[in-house]
Design a protein around this motif. Structure first.
Motif, PDB file in Angstrom:
ATOM      1  N   ASP A 100       0.820  -1.205   0.000  1.00 54.61           N
ATOM      2  CA  ASP A 100       0.000   0.000   0.000  1.00 54.61           C
ATOM      3  C   ASP A 100       0.858   1.260   0.000  1.00 54.61           C
ATOM      4  OD1 ASP A 100      -2.294  -1.494  -0.007  1.00 54.61           O
ATOM      5  OD2 ASP A 100      -2.483  -1.510   2.180  1.00 54.61           O
ATOM      6  N   PHE A 101       2.091   1.160   0.492  1.00 55.70           N
ATOM      7  CA  PHE A 101       2.971   2.324   0.507  1.00 55.70           C
ATOM      8  C   PHE A 101       4.419   1.865   0.422  1.00 55.70           C
ATOM      9  CE2 PHE A 101       2.599   1.080   4.958  1.00 55.70           C
ATOM     10  CZ  PHE A 101       3.897   1.137   5.397  1.00 55.70           C
ATOM     11  N   PHE A 102       5.297   2.818   0.108  1.00 56.20           N
ATOM     12  CA  PHE A 102       6.731   2.576   0.161  1.00 56.20           C
ATOM     13  C   PHE A 102       7.340   3.743   0.908  1.00 56.20           C
ATOM     14  CE2 PHE A 102       5.718   4.866  -3.664  1.00 56.20           C
ATOM     15  CZ  PHE A 102       6.675   5.849  -3.750  1.00 56.20           C
ATOM     16  N   LEU A 103       8.607   3.657   1.244  1.00 53.40           N
ATOM     17  CA  LEU A 103       9.258   4.688   2.053  1.00 53.40           C
ATOM     18  C   LEU A 103      10.160   5.567   1.201  1.00 53.40           C
ATOM     19  CD1 LEU A 103      10.221   2.648   5.253  1.00 53.40           C
ATOM     20  CD2 LEU A 103       8.285   4.189   4.940  1.00 53.40           C
ATOM     21  N   HIS A 104      10.018   6.865   1.394  1.00 57.27           N
ATOM     22  CA  HIS A 104      10.869   7.836   0.711  1.00 57.27           C
ATOM     23  C   HIS A 104      11.662   8.600   1.759  1.00 57.27           C
ATOM     24  CE1 HIS A 104      12.076  11.114  -2.038  1.00 57.27           C
ATOM     25  NE2 HIS A 104      11.851  11.907  -0.990  1.00 57.27           N
ATOM     26  N   ILE A 128      14.825   0.465  -1.948  1.00 54.60           N
ATOM     27  CA  ILE A 128      15.884  -0.546  -1.843  1.00 54.60           C
ATOM     28  C   ILE A 128      16.112  -0.896  -0.373  1.00 54.60           C
ATOM     29  CG2 ILE A 128      18.323  -1.021  -2.278  1.00 54.60           C
ATOM     30  CD1 ILE A 128      18.155   0.904  -4.647  1.00 54.60           C
ATOM     31  N   LYS A 129      16.197  -2.189  -0.109  1.00 60.35           N
ATOM     32  CA  LYS A 129      16.377  -2.690   1.255  1.00 60.35           C
ATOM     33  C   LYS A 129      17.806  -3.214   1.430  1.00 60.35           C
ATOM     34  CE  LYS A 129      11.524  -4.061   1.697  1.00 60.35           C
ATOM     35  NZ  LYS A 129      11.132  -3.459   0.426  1.00 60.35           N
ATOM     36  N   PRO A 130      18.274  -3.324   2.666  1.00 62.84           N
ATOM     37  CA  PRO A 130      19.610  -3.892   2.897  1.00 62.84           C
ATOM     38  C   PRO A 130      19.716  -5.282   2.277  1.00 62.84           C
ATOM     39  CG  PRO A 130      18.767  -2.885   4.909  1.00 62.84           C
ATOM     40  CD  PRO A 130      17.632  -2.884   3.926  1.00 62.84           C
ATOM     41  N   GLY A 131      20.785  -5.533   1.564  1.00 60.36           N
ATOM     42  CA  GLY A 131      20.985  -6.837   0.952  1.00 60.36           C
ATOM     43  C   GLY A 131      20.438  -6.969  -0.451  1.00 60.36           C
ATOM     44  N   ASP A 132      19.631  -5.995  -0.908  1.00 63.53           N
ATOM     45  CA  ASP A 132      19.087  -6.049  -2.268  1.00 63.53           C
ATOM     46  C   ASP A 132      20.207  -5.926  -3.299  1.00 63.53           C
ATOM     47  OD1 ASP A 132      16.410  -6.431  -1.761  1.00 63.53           O
ATOM     48  OD2 ASP A 132      15.886  -4.297  -1.816  1.00 63.53           O
ATOM     49  N   THR A 133      20.028  -6.622  -4.404  1.00 68.01           N
ATOM     50  CA  THR A 133      20.905  -6.465  -5.558  1.00 68.01           C
ATOM     51  C   THR A 133      20.032  -6.287  -6.788  1.00 68.01           C
ATOM     52  OG1 THR A 133      20.983  -8.828  -6.086  1.00 68.01           O
ATOM     53  CG2 THR A 133      22.631  -7.996  -4.523  1.00 68.01           C
ATOM     54  N   LEU A 134      20.612  -5.764  -7.844  1.00 72.51           N
ATOM     55  CA  LEU A 134      19.856  -5.614  -9.091  1.00 72.51           C
ATOM     56  C   LEU A 134      19.381  -6.972  -9.599  1.00 72.51           C
ATOM     57  CD1 LEU A 134      21.837  -2.884 -11.055  1.00 72.51           C
ATOM     58  CD2 LEU A 134      19.405  -2.822 -10.489  1.00 72.51           C
ATOM     59  N   GLY A 140      19.466   7.603 -13.885  1.00 73.37           N
ATOM     60  CA  GLY A 140      20.381   8.187 -12.904  1.00 73.37           C
ATOM     61  C   GLY A 140      20.897   7.186 -11.892  1.00 73.37           C
ATOM     62  N   LEU A 141      20.547   5.914 -12.045  1.00 79.41           N
ATOM     63  CA  LEU A 141      20.996   4.895 -11.097  1.00 79.41           C
ATOM     64  C   LEU A 141      22.441   4.524 -11.385  1.00 79.41           C
ATOM     65  CD1 LEU A 141      19.892   3.173  -8.757  1.00 79.41           C
ATOM     66  CD2 LEU A 141      19.346   1.384 -10.432  1.00 79.41           C
ATOM     67  N   SER A 142      23.222   4.381 -10.320  1.00 78.96           N
ATOM     68  CA  SER A 142      24.638   4.049 -10.471  1.00 78.96           C
ATOM     69  C   SER A 142      25.066   3.174  -9.311  1.00 78.96           C
ATOM     70  CB  SER A 142      25.489   5.324 -10.487  1.00 78.96           C
ATOM     71  OG  SER A 142      25.429   5.972  -9.222  1.00 78.96           O
ATOM     72  N   ALA A 143      26.283   2.638  -9.426  1.00 79.97           N
ATOM     73  CA  ALA A 143      26.814   1.814  -8.343  1.00 79.97           C
ATOM     74  C   ALA A 143      26.926   2.622  -7.049  1.00 79.97           C
ATOM     75  CB  ALA A 143      28.178   1.253  -8.739  1.00 79.97           C
ATOM     76  N   GLN A 144      27.083   3.939  -7.186  1.00 75.89           N
ATOM     77  CA  GLN A 144      27.249   4.802  -6.006  1.00 75.89           C
ATOM     78  C   GLN A 144      25.925   5.046  -5.281  1.00 75.89           C
ATOM     79  OE1 GLN A 144      28.761   5.616  -9.093  1.00 75.89           O
ATOM     80  NE2 GLN A 144      30.547   4.563  -8.235  1.00 75.89           N
ATOM     81  N   ASN A 145      24.810   5.150  -6.016  1.00 75.71           N
ATOM     82  CA  ASN A 145      23.551   5.470  -5.328  1.00 75.71           C
ATOM     83  C   ASN A 145      22.592   4.288  -5.235  1.00 75.71           C
ATOM     84  OD1 ASN A 145      22.410   5.289  -7.889  1.00 75.71           O
ATOM     85  ND2 ASN A 145      22.111   7.490  -8.115  1.00 75.71           N
ATOM     86  N   PHE A 146      23.023   3.089  -5.664  1.00 71.41           N
ATOM     87  CA  PHE A 146      22.211   1.898  -5.416  1.00 71.41           C
ATOM     88  C   PHE A 146      22.471   1.466  -3.976  1.00 71.41           C
ATOM     89  CE2 PHE A 146      21.029  -2.527  -5.285  1.00 71.41           C
ATOM     90  CZ  PHE A 146      19.886  -2.566  -6.059  1.00 71.41           C
TER      91      PHE A 146
END
Length: 607
Positions: free
Chosen positions: A28-32, A88-94, A114-120
């Motif tokens: 129902d929702f996600f966190l920003h 994105i949660k801890p442990g998530d990968t692409l 705009g997604l990169s290894a630095q901001n994933f």
């Protein structure tokens, strides 16, 4: 089954698979996590929800929100036919997201330029695109080729029943032998029915070939989720692979279009004159770049004022070939132009409006005029960097200045967050009353709540008396970009009061670059620039030079190399940042202009 029939079976099955949508239902929702400069309006625009929806999930957020805090955002995409937002949660990968949502890692990256290894990282929100049938088809064919599941109709050679014969050793059991050869106990018993009576030392038992999964079962497994692989790639490998796949190319000629209202309508001659001056400055930039060897094709269109007039321009076939478009002026024309540039992968530079929300969901947008919330956030941060624990004194003006209400409110909240106390006085208070608010141990910064000249006229004489009465104290005045338009009237007092103001646009007309541009402008057009803030001729030059020079150096890779583009604009500061992983760029450049008591004029750049 021949090759064509196999492919037909695969695509028939996958059409059912695609309709199943995401592997995980959207919650129902996600966190920003609130970023610096964001407010409820920008966050609501980003996710295409209403502010009321956010407030409903986050009681009290209509009063104040804080950078770094998490907001619940309603997941409006309840049907599985649209993209969803994912935190994105801890442990998530692409790779893991690719498997869970049955979409390729490449599709996720395309949805988030705009997604990169630095901001994933944990807490970052990204868009998960809907499962594309074409995407699944390509992945299945790729898997089929990799696993060699699509075979010819050549009948396979007959294999013996036993892979080998095993002589049972002392203490060996059915379990230990089956495990040794990678088969099940039942498979070993089926090949050796006599084992039902037990296994004895010295027996020879048939070791069968491992049971082969039928091709149909393998296909069904791939259809179920074609994005599952035996050796999952790391995020670094995925990002590197995508960088290698993206085809960047140099641009031999920069095709540039300007779409602005040049012809006056309904008596708006001043507006038209400013647009012409902007274009004239842009032309000077093009001329300068051409003389350095850059090839530019210019297309210029009069936009008019209506949506109809902009649509007429957008129907012109040559416009689809542009590398960059600059414009428009009017709010009603921004959305159709933004949709056109996004569809045709053209950069759109919006030079004037700061109140458009297209930047939040369109990766093709560059917004020059910094949105108010981002601008203010940069000012607060730079103020804290410049003044360590100051004594801030807000001067309440007699004339209400609606444009400064949000700035003052946010300024006080930021000071509260940093545990910096502040005081209030009225512009009508006596010099003696103002003196009671001074702190001899700190920098005393007077901040009027209005940027109007009438407030300065009333405040400056009193502050001047304070400085004369207490020369040993550190007293300054801090204010607004429009103060530069009053410089001729107050310049001496600006120096006496150690005055600061923030701005994204400023030039010292005595600097060599400004003097050179002014001479060139006068030589080309036989006139002076309009005395406005900002100077439109200089604005046009800076924008033209920055983007065309950038495209000439980095070609289609400009977006990834913006931080490497080091130029010295005459008037306009540039510091572009994406608003999120799927949106466009806003200009966050803010500097302070300082008139110090040594009669030096200093532009303080915090980058």
């Amino acid at each position: 089954m021949n090759r064509i029939k196999r492919i037909f079976l695969i695509f028939t099955l996958l059409s059912c698979s695609v309709l199943s949508g995401f592997a995980q239902d959207a919650t129902d929702f996600f966190l920003h996590t609130i970023q610096k400069g964001e407010n409820l309006y920008s966050i609501a625009s980003m996710y295409k929800v209403s502010k009321e929806d956010i407030i409903k999930l986050n009681p009290g957020s209509d009063r104040v929100i804080y950078t770094g805090k998490a907001l619940k955002i309603p997941q409006k995409t309840v049907q599985k036919k649209d993209d969803i937002f994912y935190t994105i949660k801890p442990g998530d990968t692409l790779y893991r997201l690719s498997v869970d949502y049955k979409v390729s890692t490449q599709a996720i990256m395309r949805a988030n330029p705009g997604l990169s290894a630095q901001n994933f990282r944990s807490g970052q929100v990204i868009r998960i695109p809907k499962t594309s049938e074409q995407d699944v088809q390509q992945e299945i064919v790729k898997r089929q080729q990799e696993d060699d599941l699509i075979q010819s109709d050549i009948r396979p050679a007959v294999k013996p029943r036993c892979k080998e014969m095993h002589k049972v050793k002392r203490r060996e059991t059915i379990f230990s032998v089956s495990r040794k050869y990678g088969i099940t106990e039942q498979e070993l018993i089926n090949a050796n029915p006599e084992l039902k009576d037990g296994m004895k030392k010295g027996m020879f038992v048939c070791i069968p070939y491992p049971k082969e999964t039928s091709q149909k079962e393998d296909i069904a497994e791939i259809i179920e989720n074609p994005f599952v692989v035996d050796n999952p790639p790391t995020d670094s490998e995925v990002f590197k692979e995508l960088e290698e796949e993206v085809s960047y190319k140099a641009l031999s000629t920069i095709k540039t279009a300007i779409i602005l209202p040049f012809l006056p309508e309904n008596g708006h001659r001043g507006e038209s004159m400013r647009m012409i001056e902007f274009y004239e400055g842009f032309l000077l930039a093009v001329d300068s770049l051409k003389r350095s060897g850059v090839s530019v094709d210019m297309y210029v269109y009069d936009s008019g004022k209506t949506e109809y007039s902009i649509n007429t321009i957008l129907s012109k076939p040559e416009l689809k070939e542009m590398n960059i478009i600059v414009g428009p002026l009017y709010q009603v024309q921004i959305k159709p132009l933004a949709e056109f540039t996004q569809k045709n992968n053209i950069r759109l530079v919006i030079p004037f409006s700061a109140k458009t929300d297209v930047v939040f969901n369109n990766p093709s947008i560059y917004q020059i005029n910094t949105p108010q919330s981002y601008l203010y956030s940069e000012v607060y941060q730079n103020f804290a960097r410049k003044f360590a624990n100051p004594n801030v004194i807000f001067v309440n003006a007699q004339q209400y200045d609606n444009g400064k209400e949000e700035f003052i409110k946010g300024f006080k909240q930021d000071l509260d967050t940093r545990s910096i106390a502040y005081k209030h006085v009225a512009v009508t208070d006596s010099v003696g009353s103002l003196a009671t608010k001074l702190n001899p141990q700190k920098a005393n910064i007077f901040v009027p709540t209005s940027g109007k000249d009438v407030t300065l006229i009333e405040l400056i004489p009193k502050l001047t008396q304070l400085v004369e009465r207490y020369p040993e104290l550190n007293i300054s005045m801090f204010g607004y970009p429009e103060w530069q338009t009053y410089t001729r009237d107050h310049i001496d007092n600006y120096f006496k009061l150690d005055t600061y103001f923030y701005s994204s646009f400023y030039t010292n007309n005595l600097l060599p670059a400004a003097k050179s541009f002014t001479r060139s402008y006068h030589k080309w057009y036989s006139k002076e620039m309009i005395d406005t803030y900002p100077r439109y001729g200089m604005l046009g030059f800076d924008i033209g030079y920055f983007f065309i020079k950038g495209l000439s150096i980095y070609g289609t890779a400009l977006e990834t190399r913006l931080k490497d583009l080091h130029l010295d604009p005459i008037q306009t500061g540039f510091n572009f940042n994406r608003v999120n992983t799927w949106g466009g760029f806003v200009n966050k450049k803010v500097f302070f202009v300082h008139f110090n008591r040594n009669y030096e004029l200093v532009k303080i750049d915090f980058d």
